[in-house]
Scaffold this motif. Structure first.
Motif, short mmCIF file in Angstrom:
data_model
loop_
_atom_site.label_atom_id
_atom_site.label_comp_id
_atom_site.label_asym_id
_atom_site.label_seq_id
_atom_site.Cartn_x
_atom_site.Cartn_y
_atom_site.Cartn_z
N ASP A 1 36.12 42.76 43.07
CA ASP A 1 36.14 41.84 41.94
C ASP A 1 37.45 42.01 41.18
OD1 ASP A 1 35.00 39.79 40.41
OD2 ASP A 1 34.38 41.20 38.87
N HIS B 1 39.39 40.47 37.35
CA HIS B 1 39.36 39.64 36.15
C HIS B 1 40.71 39.68 35.45
CE1 HIS B 1 35.10 38.45 35.66
NE2 HIS B 1 34.89 39.47 36.47
N HIS C 1 30.46 44.46 38.73
CA HIS C 1 30.45 43.32 39.65
C HIS C 1 30.77 43.75 41.08
CE1 HIS C 1 31.23 40.22 36.18
NE2 HIS C 1 30.10 40.91 36.05
#
Ligand code: MG
Length: 158
Positions: free
Chosen positions: A8, A10, A42
């Motif tokens: 993941d 971000h 995540h």
């Protein structure tokens, strides 16, 4: 045995909290996302789902669904773990790596591991969390983002 992998990433922006493994990290930038943008939770969630071939986090908790706006990602992780249990598996171990230039995460690693182990009802020795920089290279190096990878092994419940 089943192996699972999760990834993941971000964006890091001003005015957002940085939450990793359910722990709030002191930081001048936080992760942008529909949920609390907990990149570690995540990646581990995706590893668990992947190991049981249950799809990915986005399919289970779509970011277009208002129910998951600002969601506590540790709750979502708990849901993923429950799904894996329903499929007849237990977690053997998890190994995760967070990649970010700053802040330094070493002071928080123990609390992240404890929090994840507690949520998944496994022992501390079954949860490894590591933090690295990317030596200033790329989006994890220039402060624009944060990434995490996780692998897990599931074993059938006998
Ligand atoms: Mg995410």
């Amino acid at each position: 045995m089943r192996i699972g992998h999760g990834f993941d990433a971000h964006r890091l922006v001003q005015g957002r909290k940085l939450i990793l493994g359910g722990i709030e990290i002191e930081s001048d930038a936080g992760a942008l996302g529909h949920s609390d943008a907990d990149v570690l939770a995540h990646a581990i969630s995706d590893a668990l789902l992947g190991a049981a071939a249950l799809g990915d986090l986005g399919a289970h908790f779509p970011d277009t669904d208002e129910r998951w706006k600002d969601a506590d990602s540790m709750e979502l992780l708990g849901h993923c773990s429950a799904q894996v249990s329903r499929e007849g598996y237990r977690i053997e171990n998890i190994d995760a790596t967070i990649i970010v230039q700053r802040p330094k995460l070493a002071p928080y690693i123990a609390r992240m591991r404890e929090n994840i182990a507690a949520r998944l009802a496994v022992s501390l020795a079954q949860v490894s969390v590591k933090a690295k920089t990317s030596e200033g290279m790329g989006y994890t190096g220039d402060g624009s983002g944060i990434a995490a990878y996780a692998v897990t092994i599931l074993a059938p419940v006998s």
